[in-house]
Design a protein around this motif. Structure first.
Motif, PDB file in Angstrom:
ATOM      1  N   ILE A  57      -1.926  -3.653   8.793  1.00  0.00           N
ATOM      2  CA  ILE A  57      -2.717  -2.581   8.200  1.00  0.00           C
ATOM      3  C   ILE A  57      -3.956  -2.355   9.065  1.00  0.00           C
ATOM      4  CG2 ILE A  57      -1.889  -3.036   5.868  1.00  0.00           C
ATOM      5  CD1 ILE A  57      -4.577  -4.405   5.267  1.00  0.00           C
ATOM      6  N   LEU A  72       0.830  -1.207   0.000  1.00  0.00           N
ATOM      7  CA  LEU A  72       0.000   0.000   0.000  1.00  0.00           C
ATOM      8  C   LEU A  72       0.863   1.256   0.000  1.00  0.00           C
ATOM      9  CD1 LEU A  72      -2.753  -1.052   2.575  1.00  0.00           C
ATOM     10  CD2 LEU A  72      -3.087  -0.675   0.121  1.00  0.00           C
ATOM     11  N   GLU A 109      -8.433  -0.309   5.814  1.00  0.00           N
ATOM     12  CA  GLU A 109      -7.595  -0.697   4.673  1.00  0.00           C
ATOM     13  C   GLU A 109      -7.851  -2.146   4.272  1.00  0.00           C
ATOM     14  OE1 GLU A 109      -3.611   2.102   5.200  1.00  0.00           O
ATOM     15  OE2 GLU A 109      -3.899   0.392   6.536  1.00  0.00           O
ATOM     16  N   HIS A 147     -11.158  -2.416   2.479  1.00  0.00           N
ATOM     17  CA  HIS A 147     -10.989  -1.915   1.111  1.00  0.00           C
ATOM     18  C   HIS A 147     -10.366  -2.987   0.219  1.00  0.00           C
ATOM     19  CE1 HIS A 147      -9.229   0.441  -2.211  1.00  0.00           C
ATOM     20  NE2 HIS A 147     -10.154   1.345  -1.951  1.00  0.00           N
TER      21      HIS A 147
END
Length: 541
Positions: free
Chosen positions: A475, A432, A479, A482
């Motif tokens: 994370i 990410l 996140e 998502h």
């Protein structure tokens, strides 16, 4: 004008930055018409209000970006794995914690089979039983007349009995890559990767195509997916003959069929024919079946020591892994598919395989620029930060195998790649931060499909023993959510249709019992899935 239905929910997590939360969503013709409060669709005319989901939390239907359609029909075989598993009908199969337990289960099943019928098992995890290695000597205890084959959980290895070895002509002195031999030069029964496994599979009728493409397999796959909130799923290595496609289109074409399937054509044979086939399939896509991508299988499995890893290799000194495609073949396939405008999903477990594929794709892009290709590096388990940054520079996506952290994290640290590399395995944080489109996955049936469990793995990075593996790569819950919705949709080039709850997209929702963003991150995997909404049709469990 078609009827408008406004669904009420306790909360709707939309994954749309313009309206992150709502309480109502309006649906017309299977699409999202409006999002907001109870009045959100009043401007469109008369509406029907539906309170069926009023006590539930809605999210976009989960997107499983790396799984295999045999996750349903594989239960036709005997389960021999270490972990407890639940079959498509909800039956719990206890895990087997010793070779004696495996043999005992197989003896029970052997007694029920007709004479001459092979006994086939799946899900075996040798890495959890390090004191001994499953071999033909164990399987010969079950039968010396019936052929027996046990597929390992990663599907990159198997073990067979003496009868099966004889059928394939694997005898002492055989010099075939992947046919493991003992100190006496005789095959132990273990077979590694496809070249060694295929002769057994062909003779015993182990057909991954049949496990994936028959009508019952497709319906079982929908059960597996819907049970965990998945409304869009891949079949990430599909043979897809014309007859297979007709069956899939017929089954998915039924109005009540509750799943979108994205098969990827397995890359093999003549490259021009492969590209032509992929493009011809793309033209036959429907709203529930999306075609046109291909899947490359490069190296093997880390826990099977068949993945290709960079220096210093495996901590036990095992030989480096096995290429399922010769390196030059990988390079040629990447160039040909990229030139033809065919999206690729590319299996890379070891970091050496990742390096080689990134190099091949960079060369392909230099020769034939194609903005927006979104080729996906699948698994990417040992990718390091430099590789993520190179991938981002090339516009690649990654879909990381987060479930491995729990299922095999302890074993990877102790037995395969050691602490340093285990700490960076499935490095979602680094991916990410490099700016990549990122999804996470289960690779079902290698591990059970369950996006909330996969999200839990990426958030907590907890191993089976309870250890935290690689804190720097954790994370956040948003996140992770998502990654199992909009991130996965983007890797499939479907983010214009699915992955968020916003106007114009498909009315596909996961129906949850509680809000995962208000749950203790340690309990994310325990958020109950109550059902799905697919194209506006509610299906509660």
């Amino acid at each position: 004008m078609s009827e408008i239905t406004v669904f009420e929910a306790k909360k709707i997590l939309t994954m749309d930055r313009n309206r992150p939360e709502a309480t109502h969503v309006a649906v017309r013709d299977g699409h999202i018409l409006a999002v907001g409060d109870a009045t959100c669709a009043d401007a469109w005319g008369s509406v029907a209000h539906d309170a069926t989901l009023a006590k539930a939390v809605l999210m976009p239907g989960f997107v499983e970006g790396h799984a295999h359609m045999m996750a349903g029909a594989i239960w036709d075989y005997a389960y021999t794995g270490f972990h407890d598993r639940i079959d498509p009908d909800g039956t719990l199969w206890p895990g087997l914690s010793s070779l004696d337990d495996v043999v005992a289960r197989l003896v029970e099943i052997d007694a029920t089979l007709p004479q001459g019928e092979p006994l086939i098992g799946w899900g075996f995890d040798p890495i959890f039983l390090p004191d001994d290695r499953l071999g033909r000597r164990h399987l010969d205890q079950v039968s010396t007349t019936r052929p027996i084959a046990i597929l390992f959980s990663n599907f990159h290895l198997m073990c067979v009995n003496s009868t099966a070895l004889d059928m394939a002509g694997f005898a002492a002195g055989s010099n075939i890559e992947g046919v493991v031999t003992g100190a006496d030069g005789a095959p132990t029964g273990e077979l590694q990767e496809m070249a060694a496994m295929f002769p057994i599979m062909r003779r015993l009728g182990i057909d991954f195509r049949a496990l994936s493409q028959r009508e019952s397999a497709i319906r079982s796959y929908a059960k597996v997916a819907n049970r965990v909130g998945v409304t869009t799923v891949t079949d990430l290595f599909s043979q897809l003959e014309d007859d297979d496609l007709e069956i899939m289109l017929n089954v998915t074409g039924e109005p009540a069929f509750p799943l979108r399937i994205i098969p990827a054509l397995g890359a093999s044979g003549d490259l021009q024919a492969l590209a032509n086939r992929a493009r011809a399939l793309r033209a036959r896509s429907t709203d529930k079946v999306r075609l046109g991508a291909v899947k490359l299988m490069t190296d093997g499995s880390i826990q099977g020591w068949t993945a290709r890893v960079k220096w210093p290799g495996y901590v036990g000194g095992q030989p480096n892994g096995i290429w399922n495609m010769a390196p030059e073949q990988i390079r040629e396939t990447c160039a040909a598919m990229h030139r033809a405008g065919v999206q690729m999903h590319i299996h890379v477990n070891g970091d050496e395989a990742s390096d080689y594929v990134i190099d091949a794709l960079e060369d392909a892009m230099r020769d034939h620029p194609w903005p927006g290709h979104r080729h996906v590096l699948q698994h990417g388990q040992l990718m390091a930060e430099d590789q993520f940054h190179r991938a981002a520079e090339l516009g690649l996506c990654v879909n990381l195998f987060a479930n491995h952290l729990w299922y095999f994290g302890d074993q990877h640290e102790a037995l395969t790649v050691g602490q340093d590399r285990a700490n960076r395995m499935d490095a979602v944080r680094a991916a990410l931060d490099a700016g990549l489109i990122v999804a996470i996955h289960s690779d079902a049936p290698v591990t059970p499909m369950g996006p909330l469990f996969t999200a839990w793995c990426a958030v907590n990075r907890q191993t089976m023993s309870g250890r935290l593996l690689g804190e720097a790569q954790r994370i956040s819950v948003p996140e992770a959510l998502h990654a199992i919705t909009l991130g996965a949709a983007r890797t499939l080039k479907l983010d214009d249709e699915i992955g968020s709850i916003e106007i114009g997209k498909r009315a596909d929702f996961a129906v949850l019992g509680v809000d995962p963003t208000e749950t203790d991150p340690a309990a994310l995997k325990d958020v109950p899935v109550l059902g799905t909404v697919f194209g506006g049709r509610v299906a509660l469990l």
